[in-house]
Motif scaffolding. Structure first.
Motif, short mmCIF file in Angstrom:
data_model
loop_
_atom_site.label_atom_id
_atom_site.label_comp_id
_atom_site.label_asym_id
_atom_site.label_seq_id
_atom_site.Cartn_x
_atom_site.Cartn_y
_atom_site.Cartn_z
N ALA A 154 42.13 62.03 9.73
CA ALA A 154 43.33 62.26 8.92
C ALA A 154 44.36 61.16 9.15
CB ALA A 154 43.93 63.62 9.27
N ALA A 155 44.57 60.77 10.42
CA ALA A 155 45.53 59.72 10.73
C ALA A 155 45.10 58.38 10.15
CB ALA A 155 45.73 59.62 12.23
N SER A 156 43.81 58.11 10.20
CA SER A 156 43.30 56.84 9.66
C SER A 156 43.42 56.78 8.15
CB SER A 156 41.84 56.65 10.08
OG SER A 156 41.72 56.58 11.49
N HIS A 157 43.16 57.89 7.48
CA HIS A 157 43.20 57.92 6.02
C HIS A 157 44.62 57.75 5.48
CE1 HIS A 157 39.05 59.72 6.04
NE2 HIS A 157 38.96 58.91 5.01
N CYS A 158 45.63 58.11 6.25
CA CYS A 158 47.00 57.95 5.74
C CYS A 158 47.61 56.62 6.17
CB CYS A 158 47.88 59.11 6.19
SG CYS A 158 48.20 59.21 7.94
N LEU A 196 50.89 62.36 6.52
CA LEU A 196 50.09 62.72 7.69
C LEU A 196 49.81 64.22 7.69
CD1 LEU A 196 48.75 62.07 10.38
CD2 LEU A 196 50.98 62.27 11.49
N CYS A 197 50.81 65.03 7.40
CA CYS A 197 50.61 66.49 7.35
C CYS A 197 49.62 66.86 6.24
CB CYS A 197 51.95 67.18 7.13
SG CYS A 197 53.11 67.04 8.51
N ARG A 198 49.74 66.19 5.09
CA ARG A 198 48.83 66.47 3.99
C ARG A 198 47.38 66.16 4.37
NH1 ARG A 198 53.06 64.15 0.55
NH2 ARG A 198 53.92 65.76 -0.80
N HIS A 199 47.17 65.00 4.98
CA HIS A 199 45.81 64.61 5.34
C HIS A 199 45.24 65.49 6.43
CE1 HIS A 199 46.72 60.91 3.06
NE2 HIS A 199 45.43 60.73 3.01
N VAL A 200 46.08 65.96 7.34
CA VAL A 200 45.60 66.89 8.37
C VAL A 200 45.10 68.18 7.72
CG1 VAL A 200 46.35 68.39 10.26
CG2 VAL A 200 46.98 65.98 10.27
N LEU A 201 45.86 68.70 6.76
CA LEU A 201 45.44 69.90 6.04
C LEU A 201 44.11 69.67 5.33
CD1 LEU A 201 48.82 71.08 4.45
CD2 LEU A 201 47.56 72.22 6.28
N ASP A 202 44.00 68.56 4.63
CA ASP A 202 42.79 68.28 3.86
C ASP A 202 41.57 68.14 4.76
OD1 ASP A 202 44.23 68.36 1.53
OD2 ASP A 202 44.48 66.18 1.37
N ARG A 203 41.70 67.39 5.84
CA ARG A 203 40.54 67.14 6.70
C ARG A 203 40.07 68.40 7.41
NH1 ARG A 203 37.65 64.04 4.88
NH2 ARG A 203 36.51 63.94 6.86
N LEU A 204 41.01 69.22 7.88
CA LEU A 204 40.62 70.45 8.57
C LEU A 204 40.01 71.46 7.61
CD1 LEU A 204 43.56 70.97 11.10
CD2 LEU A 204 41.28 70.05 11.54
N HIS A 205 40.59 71.58 6.41
CA HIS A 205 40.03 72.50 5.43
C HIS A 205 38.65 72.03 4.96
CE1 HIS A 205 44.25 74.19 4.30
NE2 HIS A 205 43.74 74.77 5.36
#
Length: 312
Positions: A154-158, A196-205
């Motif tokens: 998630a951190a890398s994608h953002c 960062l918060c958006r990508h964390v949600l996406d990756r975990l889901h």
């Protein structure tokens, strides 16, 4: 008389006028056509008057004046920098004689007394980059290696550099994780935190991990094994909207850009002056014309900057 100039440009003028005022009073006292003893008495009276002004005026006024000078000498921050102080967060717009003006995330202009800036710790976001992070809690039924992998993705994608994950706390019912990474473009600080918060949600889901409280309860009767993961929506390509920073920190952005343009012209004038010493004939004439042109541009930028920054 020069309200449109802004606090930043008025600061040296105000100090000079203050010094000239005291010097003028002393010069008038020395030039009076009176005897030496009378002149000394007049000077003594002037000294008492000045001392009385400082004694009976607000001590805060004099303290803010000294604090403003101290901030100019130590230079803990510059115009356009992100700073945080005792709950206030924003970008520096102006550094005045008595206060410092910052623009907050909600586009409000907050004037902080200089004594407040001196007596409280000021956190300055480095222009070379800063670390941004977000935290979340997950249950003990999920292995930390799985969480680490997804959070790093998630951190890398953002767009964050050198991401890392920390286990912050082992609670009674959950584990607290914190993912961080280096953001080099600090002007997009607000957008980067949100992304960062958006990508964390996406990756975990996408990884099949529920982000719910371990004590999650619902009064509805649900089927066993039902997971509370929202269906991923198909995003349509659209024109990029205005960034949050462009709206929230418009005045701070203008102030920073004006300072950069002014400094670039000043540096260019100094370069031409250096070349002028070795030039001759036509080249010398062109160099002089270039200096005049650059000075006119500098004057124009200062005038435009004063007009734009004076608008609240």
């Amino acid at each position: 008389r020069h309200e449109g100039m802004g606090n930043e440009r008025l600061f040296p003028r105000q100090l000079i006028m203050l010094g000239l005022s005291f010097a003028g009073l002393l010069a008038i006292a020395l030039a009076l056509p009176i005897s030496e003893s009378s002149r000394n008495q007049v000077i003594g009276i002037l000294g008492l008057v000045v001392s009385g002004i400082f004694a009976f005026s607000s001590s805060t006024l004099f303290t803010n004046l000294m604090s403003g000078i101290m901030l100019r000498v130590t230079k803990p921050f510059q115009i356009g920098d992100f700073i945080s102080i005792e709950g206030y967060f924003g970008r520096v717009v102006e550094r005045g004689l008595l206060d410092t003006e910052i623009q907050t995330e909600s586009r409000e202009l907050v004037a902080l007394p200089n004594i407040y800036m001196i007596t409280h710790p000021v956190s300055v976001t480095r222009s070379s980059g800063t670390v941004i992070s977000t935290s979340l809690s997950l249950g003990y039924d999920i292995h930390h290696s799985t969480v680490d992998t997804l959070l790093l993705e998630a951190a890398s994608h953002c767009g964050l550099d050198d991401p890392f994950v920390q286990v912050i706390e082992l609670g009674d019912y959950s584990i607290t994780y914190k993912v961080s990474g280096m953001l080099t473009d600090v002007k997009s600080l607000l957008t980067a935190r949100s992304n960062l918060c958006r990508h964390v949600l996406d990756r975990l889901h996408d990884g099949g991990i529920e982000i719910v409280s371990p004590s999650f309860m619902n009064q509805r009767k649900l089927a066993d094994g039902l997971q509370f993961i929202p269906v991923r929506a198909v995003q349509q390509e659209s024109e990029p909207a205005s960034s949050v920073e462009a709206v929230a920190f418009d005045k701070a952005e203008q102030a920073e850009q004006i300072e950069k343009d002014k400094q670039a012209l000043i540096d260019r004038i100094e370069e031409v002056k250096t070349d002028l010493k070795e030039a001759s004939g036509t080249q010398k004439k062109r160099s002089k014309e270039a200096i005049v042109d650059y000075r006119e541009q500098l004057k124009s930028i200062e005038g435009q900057g004063a007009d734009s920054l004076s608008e609240k």
